[in-house]
Design a protein around this motif. Structure first.
Motif, PDB file in Angstrom:
ATOM      1  N   ASN A   1       0.859  -1.068  -0.027  1.00 32.43           N
ATOM      2  CA  ASN A   1      -0.155   0.061  -0.123  1.00 32.43           C
ATOM      3  C   ASN A   1       0.905   1.299   0.121  1.00 32.43           C
ATOM      4  OD1 ASN A   1      -2.762  -1.126  -0.242  1.00 32.43           O
ATOM      5  ND2 ASN A   1      -2.345  -1.925   1.955  1.00 32.43           N
ATOM      6  N   LEU A   2       2.142   0.994  -0.010  1.00 33.81           N
ATOM      7  CA  LEU A   2       2.907   2.245   0.176  1.00 33.81           C
ATOM      8  C   LEU A   2       3.667   2.512  -1.342  1.00 33.81           C
ATOM      9  CD1 LEU A   2       5.243   1.773   3.306  1.00 33.81           C
ATOM     10  CD2 LEU A   2       3.311   2.968   2.992  1.00 33.81           C
ATOM     11  N   LEU A   3       3.667   1.429  -2.121  1.00 35.89           N
ATOM     12  CA  LEU A   3       4.386   1.624  -3.537  1.00 35.89           C
ATOM     13  C   LEU A   3       3.261   1.865  -4.606  1.00 35.89           C
ATOM     14  CD1 LEU A   3       7.328  -0.548  -3.073  1.00 35.89           C
ATOM     15  CD2 LEU A   3       7.438   1.849  -2.781  1.00 35.89           C
ATOM     16  N   VAL A   4       2.302   0.971  -4.303  1.00 38.55           N
ATOM     17  CA  VAL A   4       1.216   0.776  -5.601  1.00 38.55           C
ATOM     18  C   VAL A   4       0.868   2.173  -5.942  1.00 38.55           C
ATOM     19  CG1 VAL A   4      -0.704   0.491  -3.961  1.00 38.55           C
ATOM     20  CG2 VAL A   4      -0.649  -0.408  -6.296  1.00 38.55           C
ATOM     21  N   LYS A   5       0.805   2.481  -7.323  1.00 40.45           N
ATOM     22  CA  LYS A   5       0.238   3.568  -7.923  1.00 40.45           C
ATOM     23  C   LYS A   5      -1.124   3.907  -7.809  1.00 40.45           C
ATOM     24  CE  LYS A   5       1.076   6.315 -12.266  1.00 40.45           C
ATOM     25  NZ  LYS A   5       1.557   6.347 -13.615  1.00 40.45           N
ATOM     26  N   THR A   6      -1.618   5.003  -7.300  1.00 43.89           N
ATOM     27  CA  THR A   6      -2.993   5.135  -7.165  1.00 43.89           C
ATOM     28  C   THR A   6      -3.304   6.702  -7.874  1.00 43.89           C
ATOM     29  OG1 THR A   6      -2.555   6.455  -5.036  1.00 43.89           O
ATOM     30  CG2 THR A   6      -3.274   4.180  -4.979  1.00 43.89           C
ATOM     31  N   HIS A   7      -4.331   6.856  -8.390  1.00 43.72           N
ATOM     32  CA  HIS A   7      -4.769   8.049  -9.215  1.00 43.72           C
ATOM     33  C   HIS A   7      -5.786   8.583  -8.236  1.00 43.72           C
ATOM     34  CE1 HIS A   7      -2.528   6.750 -13.037  1.00 43.72           C
ATOM     35  NE2 HIS A   7      -3.004   5.406 -12.294  1.00 43.72           N
ATOM     36  N   SER A   8      -6.066  10.004  -8.902  1.00 43.52           N
ATOM     37  CA  SER A   8      -7.186  10.806  -8.224  1.00 43.52           C
ATOM     38  C   SER A   8      -8.681  10.320  -8.947  1.00 43.52           C
ATOM     39  CB  SER A   8      -7.062  12.260  -8.255  1.00 43.52           C
ATOM     40  OG  SER A   8      -5.549  12.449  -7.459  1.00 43.52           O
TER      41      SER A   8
ATOM     42  N   ALA B   1       0.186  -8.645  -3.731  1.00 42.28           N
ATOM     43  CA  ALA B   1       1.452  -7.699  -4.535  1.00 42.28           C
ATOM     44  C   ALA B   1       1.316  -8.008  -5.842  1.00 42.28           C
ATOM     45  CB  ALA B   1       2.475  -7.602  -3.822  1.00 42.28           C
ATOM     46  N   PHE B   2       2.470  -8.935  -6.345  1.00 41.30           N
ATOM     47  CA  PHE B   2       2.789  -9.146  -7.505  1.00 41.30           C
ATOM     48  C   PHE B   2       3.192  -8.045  -8.265  1.00 41.30           C
ATOM     49  CE2 PHE B   2      -0.135 -12.502  -6.302  1.00 41.30           C
ATOM     50  CZ  PHE B   2       0.300 -13.788  -7.000  1.00 41.30           C
ATOM     51  N   PHE B   3       4.170  -7.044  -7.500  1.00 37.92           N
ATOM     52  CA  PHE B   3       4.655  -6.204  -8.460  1.00 37.92           C
ATOM     53  C   PHE B   3       5.507  -6.371  -9.511  1.00 37.92           C
ATOM     54  CE2 PHE B   3       4.006  -4.096  -4.056  1.00 37.92           C
ATOM     55  CZ  PHE B   3       3.620  -2.913  -4.563  1.00 37.92           C
ATOM     56  N   GLU B   4       5.150  -5.615 -10.707  1.00 39.74           N
ATOM     57  CA  GLU B   4       6.068  -5.931 -11.791  1.00 39.74           C
ATOM     58  C   GLU B   4       6.660  -4.508 -12.389  1.00 39.74           C
ATOM     59  OE1 GLU B   4       3.759  -7.222 -15.132  1.00 39.74           O
ATOM     60  OE2 GLU B   4       2.223  -5.647 -14.886  1.00 39.74           O
ATOM     61  N   GLY B   5       7.548  -4.974 -13.254  1.00 38.58           N
ATOM     62  CA  GLY B   5       8.243  -3.735 -13.959  1.00 38.58           C
ATOM     63  C   GLY B   5       9.239  -3.112 -13.144  1.00 38.58           C
ATOM     64  N   PHE B   6      10.248  -2.356 -13.444  1.00 43.83           N
ATOM     65  CA  PHE B   6      11.505  -1.775 -12.754  1.00 43.83           C
ATOM     66  C   PHE B   6      10.800  -0.460 -11.418  1.00 43.83           C
ATOM     67  CE2 PHE B   6      14.927   0.939 -11.534  1.00 43.83           C
ATOM     68  CZ  PHE B   6      15.887   0.055 -11.069  1.00 43.83           C
ATOM     69  N   SER B   7       9.718   0.167 -11.878  1.00 48.12           N
ATOM     70  CA  SER B   7       9.469   0.909 -10.845  1.00 48.12           C
ATOM     71  C   SER B   7       8.642   0.502  -9.934  1.00 48.12           C
ATOM     72  CB  SER B   7       8.494   2.091 -11.722  1.00 48.12           C
ATOM     73  OG  SER B   7       7.241   1.443 -12.224  1.00 48.12           O
ATOM     74  N   GLY B   8       8.003  -0.705 -10.216  1.00 48.27           N
ATOM     75  CA  GLY B   8       7.323  -1.362  -9.106  1.00 48.27           C
ATOM     76  C   GLY B   8       5.948  -0.600  -8.800  1.00 48.27           C
ATOM     77  N   GLU B   9       5.242   0.025  -9.611  1.00 55.57           N
ATOM     78  CA  GLU B   9       4.005   0.726  -9.448  1.00 55.57           C
ATOM     79  C   GLU B   9       2.723   0.207  -9.853  1.00 55.57           C
ATOM     80  OE1 GLU B   9       4.413   4.217 -11.596  1.00 55.57           O
ATOM     81  OE2 GLU B   9       5.348   5.175 -10.055  1.00 55.57           O
ATOM     82  N   ASN B  10       2.759  -1.022 -10.439  1.00 54.16           N
ATOM     83  CA  ASN B  10       1.874  -1.818 -11.177  1.00 54.16           C
ATOM     84  C   ASN B  10       1.666  -3.063 -10.455  1.00 54.16           C
ATOM     85  OD1 ASN B  10       0.740   0.310 -12.773  1.00 54.16           O
ATOM     86  ND2 ASN B  10       2.620   0.034 -14.036  1.00 54.16           N
ATOM     87  N   LEU B  11       0.576  -3.785 -10.541  1.00 54.55           N
ATOM     88  CA  LEU B  11       0.177  -5.198 -10.019  1.00 54.55           C
ATOM     89  C   LEU B  11      -0.044  -6.071 -11.054  1.00 54.55           C
ATOM     90  CD1 LEU B  11      -1.713  -4.526  -6.830  1.00 54.55           C
ATOM     91  CD2 LEU B  11       0.670  -4.531  -7.242  1.00 54.55           C
TER      92      LEU B  11
END
Length: 429
Positions: free
Chosen positions: A103-110, A386-396
């Motif tokens: 919940n700290l790294l996952v990318k969220t939008h407004s 989680a299952f973070f992917e990509g180098f930035s780690g923003e997406n699941l």
């Protein structure tokens, strides 16, 4: 041993310590740093070194299904992501790091929600939060709710519509064109308890009433459902209990604990598991404290306040409200593993073998293999939800997987329009 001319004996240990004392302090700091790194690497179960030496040659998704499954032949066989590989973000190559930082790294939008307060048959209140629009104006959802497919998202233990990973999933699904509604557990999302029936991890009546409500108010819209963690257990249990009498055309289970009794034992094993157990127990305590008047009336409040684990919380709350003699009896009754064989809705389940919260030992491989309505996907890595992917780690990763699965299922011959209502053409067994 050496002797000098004056016959003074000098211990070899003295010489060793004298020699070590000549080494600079920086040397010891460096050794301490290396030992700490190794300790953390082992404790947090990092796998980056293994991945590098393996040449990133693994990572394939393992699929378990009935060989004669129509669901697999017509739908899952056309899902490229489920036949690919999952690679975790390199600097998050640890199930614990992925889980803790979810919940700290996952990318969220407004974006904004439109809240619908739904009253259950027992007088309880559930917040249904509909995703409405984005400040980035990249999409517009909920425009014509009569025909747009609806995804019902059922969060984990104490998660709700404002939890970062829930917002991420909702936004991504809406971005793909789905109408998304979060079915919050009673007592969460700033909604008061309006009955003496409290939320428990095996209570399926709420989601049953919510699904029936949405089916009645949106009769032409196909209903899909996603459950995460305990939300997945509740969803699968509901699907298994109701069998063919479910107005859902497709479902996804993400990191389902499956067997709550087995998982309760698992959370008491290692240091990290006990850490998660304490964190989850505290989150349940906080939920109870928000509704102390009701909880104190229906549970053992003093026992709950002293509890240090989820199992102990259930002993003093869910066991009592459910009239079970033992907490183990409650855990068995609340587990979806015992009814998964009766699931009649096309269901894809995703579990990570290294999930530090839900033990892989509880994954019902045989039951899923014998049910033509289920395809189980397991990965070696991914952590919990989680299952973070990509180098930035923003997406699941799993969000893309489920969106592809729902899209292929929705356009397949398994679902067809009959008199304007979306129905599953055939229950696959």
């Amino acid at each position: 041993m050496e002797t000098t001319g004056t016959d003074v004996t000098i211990s070899p240990y003295h010489l060793i310590f004298k020699g070590l004392a000549l080494l600079p302090v920086s040397f010891y700091l460096f050794i301490s740093f290396l030992v700490s790194l190794v300790f953390l690497y082992i404790l947090l179960q990092f796998h980056i070194i293994h991945d590098i030496f393996n040449g990133y040659g693994s990572g394939y998704v393992s699929l378990t299904f009935d060989s004669s499954s129509v669901l697999y032949r017509q739908v899952v066989s056309n899902c490229h992501l489920l036949h690919g590989r999952y690679f975790s973000t390199p600097w998050l190559s640890s199930p614990h790091l992925q889980t803790i930082l979810l919940n700290l790294l996952v990318k969220t939008h407004s974006f904004t929600y439109k809240r619908e307060l739904f009253t259950t048959s027992d007088g309880g209140t559930i917040a249904l939060d509909w995703l409405m629009n984005s400040n980035e104006s990249r999409f517009q959802v909920n425009g014509d709710a009569k025909v747009v497919p609806i995804i019902i998202l059922i969060p984990g233990l104490t998660s709700h519509s404002d939890t970062p990973y829930v917002k991420h999933v909702a936004y991504k699904m809406a971005e793909y064109g789905w109408n998304v509604v979060i079915s919050n557990h009673r007592g969460l999302a700033s909604v008061p308890l309006t009955s003496d029936c409290i939320y428990t991890p095996g209570w399926t009546e709420d989601i049953r009433e919510v699904v029936n409500h949405l089916h009645c108010t949106h009769p032409e819209a196909p209903l899909f459902a996603i459950g995460t963690s305990i939300g997945a257990n509740i969803l699968v249990k509901y699907l298994g209990e109701d069998g063919v009498d479910v107005p859902i055309v497709g479902a996804a289970s993400i990191c389902n604990p499956w067997d709550l009794l087995m998982d309760d034992k698992f959370l008491g094993r290692g240091f990290m598991q006990r850490f998660y157990n304490r964190v989850l127990a505290n989150s349940l305590k906080n939920l109870a404290r928000m509704h102390r008047v009701v909880y104190a009336r229906v549970v053992d409040w003093e026992g709950m306040e002293k509890a240090c684990s989820v199992g102990e919380i259930n002993k003093y709350t869910s066991r009592i409200t459910g009239n079970f003699e033992t907490v183990d009896a409650f855990h068995r009754s609340a587990s979806s593993v015992y009814v998964v064989a009766n699931v009649k809705v096309p269901l894809v389940c995703i579990n990570a073998i290294d999930d530090p919260v839900c033990t892989y030992e509880a994954i019902p491989l045989d039951e899923c293999r014998m049910n033509k309505n289920i395809v189980l996907a397991t990965t070696q890595h991914g952590g919990h939800i989680a299952f973070f992917e990509g180098f930035s780690g923003e997406n699941l990763w799993w969000v893309r997987v489920i969106e592809e699965y729902f899209s292929v299922l929705h356009s397949s011959s398994l679902i067809n329009k009959t008199t304007g209502i979306i129905v599953v053409k055939e229950r696959l067994t």
